[in-house]
Scaffold this active site. Sequence first.
Site, short mmCIF file in Angstrom:
data_model
loop_
_atom_site.label_atom_id
_atom_site.label_comp_id
_atom_site.label_asym_id
_atom_site.label_seq_id
_atom_site.Cartn_x
_atom_site.Cartn_y
_atom_site.Cartn_z
N LYS A 146 -5.38 -10.03 -7.02
CA LYS A 146 -6.56 -10.14 -6.15
C LYS A 146 -7.70 -9.25 -6.64
O LYS A 146 -7.43 -8.14 -7.10
CB LYS A 146 -6.09 -9.69 -4.76
CG LYS A 146 -6.96 -10.05 -3.63
CD LYS A 146 -6.36 -9.55 -2.32
CE LYS A 146 -6.70 -8.10 -2.08
NZ LYS A 146 -6.59 -7.68 -0.68
N LYS A 188 0.81 -1.22 0.00
CA LYS A 188 0.00 0.00 0.00
C LYS A 188 0.85 1.27 0.00
O LYS A 188 0.44 2.29 -0.55
CB LYS A 188 -0.95 0.02 1.20
CG LYS A 188 -2.12 -0.95 1.06
CD LYS A 188 -3.24 -0.56 2.00
CE LYS A 188 -4.43 -1.48 1.83
NZ LYS A 188 -5.47 -1.27 2.82
N LYS A 248 -11.07 -3.51 -4.32
CA LYS A 248 -11.83 -2.25 -4.47
C LYS A 248 -10.98 -1.20 -5.13
O LYS A 248 -11.50 -0.27 -5.76
CB LYS A 248 -12.20 -1.70 -3.09
CG LYS A 248 -13.15 -2.50 -2.30
CD LYS A 248 -13.23 -1.89 -0.88
CE LYS A 248 -13.82 -2.86 0.10
NZ LYS A 248 -13.63 -2.47 1.49
P1 AMP Z 1 -11.27 -5.11 3.02
O1 AMP Z 1 -12.22 -4.73 1.98
O2 AMP Z 1 -9.85 -5.05 2.57
O3 AMP Z 1 -11.54 -4.46 4.34
O4 AMP Z 1 -11.52 -6.66 3.26
C1 AMP Z 1 -12.63 -7.17 3.96
C2 AMP Z 1 -12.54 -8.66 4.03
O5 AMP Z 1 -12.65 -9.22 2.71
C3 AMP Z 1 -11.20 -9.18 4.59
O6 AMP Z 1 -11.45 -10.31 5.40
C4 AMP Z 1 -10.43 -9.56 3.37
O7 AMP Z 1 -9.50 -10.59 3.64
C5 AMP Z 1 -11.54 -10.07 2.45
N1 AMP Z 1 -11.18 -9.92 1.03
C6 AMP Z 1 -10.90 -8.76 0.37
N2 AMP Z 1 -10.60 -9.00 -0.92
C7 AMP Z 1 -10.69 -10.35 -1.10
C8 AMP Z 1 -10.51 -11.22 -2.21
N3 AMP Z 1 -10.19 -10.77 -3.42
N4 AMP Z 1 -10.70 -12.55 -2.02
C9 AMP Z 1 -11.04 -13.03 -0.80
N5 AMP Z 1 -11.23 -12.27 0.29
C10 AMP Z 1 -11.06 -10.94 0.16
#
Ligand code: AMP
Length: 333
Positions: free
Chosen positions: A198, A114, A201
């Site tokens: 991955k 990041k 967002k």
């Molecule tokens: P975040 O949006 O980064 O706060 O992620 C929220 C949750 O979604 C966390 O548990 C991440 O590990 C999971 N997550 C985010 N992106 C992915 C992805 N591409 N595949 C699987 N899990 C994800």
Amino acid sequence: MIKKIFSGVQPTGNLHLGNYLGAIKNFVNFQNQEKAECIYCVVDLHAITVKHDPAKLKNSIRETTATFLASGLDFKKSVIFKQSDVPSHSEGSWILGCTAKMGWLNRMTQFKEKAGKDKEKASIGLYIYPILMAADILLYDTTHVPVGDDQKQHLELTRDIAQKFNQEYNLNNFFKIPEPMIQDEFARIMSLKDGKKKMSKSEISDFSRINLNDTKDIIVNKIKKAKTDPLPIPESIEELKKRPEAQNLLGIYSSLNNQGLKDTVNEFSGKNFSEFKKSLSDLLIDKISPISSEINRLNKDISFIDKVLTEGGFKAHEISSKKVKKIKEIIGF
Ligand code: AMP
Ligand code: TRP
């Protein structure tokens, strides 16, 4: 034994299929288990570690809450709250930061990703973000943390901090050592445009992901355009390993349909991708559209969303402030 579940999601824009399959779907499974107490947090303090737009953040907090509810979380069964409503998180984070070591944080790969090339310009908040995450988890005596694969290292750090604190102050099991709950299969959903990246967002192209509020037409269009290869669907999982995009799409299908990858390969082997993509779009529409219409309905009911968060905030405060009080006694305040 009662399981204590805690997890958090950042309110940074629309949630996508990776968030749903990697994390939120599991939140709902835990909520519906008998011996589990679940706490789910919209982690807005984490969201300000990078540049943000205040008006958008306010919206995203509500939208993330709406997505939790639309995906099946029930505020009567689970505590749903926003992190900044509960001061224990900032307080706990400061104290745990005095136990965590620089060397431990320097290993965090997410910070490196990041922060990018110019680390000197990254905020201190981004650097110490995993300590805040440790506070989130440890203040609730959490035993299990459902997260996607990308959070594994942060969970290991949380465990190290808990162990170190217990040891420093001669405490037996004061901070519980939490277990990460990362799915064996499909823990990482990849971008629709690049099977090695991955789904995220922050990726610029919206065609790289399925958002949980995408309409049916958009879903069909995104799947149509999703990257594949010219070969038909193989006969074995082994052969998929060299074809990341194919593997990802079949993985998405399997996870949505609650079946193993092998079953999906058996179902579609020898068929070409145009046929598979039709089935995948239908399945996505079947599973995602009800969530998306509920998100849209809830987004209009701001007072309800705010009420859910306020109520959850009270409950979370009650639990975590007691733990902070004990921590303060331990450290000699
Ligand atoms: P975040 O949006 O980064 O706060 O992620 C929220 C949750 O979604 C966390 O548990 C991440 O590990 C999971 N997550 C985010 N992106 C992915 C992805 N591409 N595949 C699987 N899990 C994800
Ligand atoms: N860091 C997590 C992410 O980016 C979000 C998060 C914050 C979290 N606090 C947490 C996840 C506590 C689990 C438990 O996805």
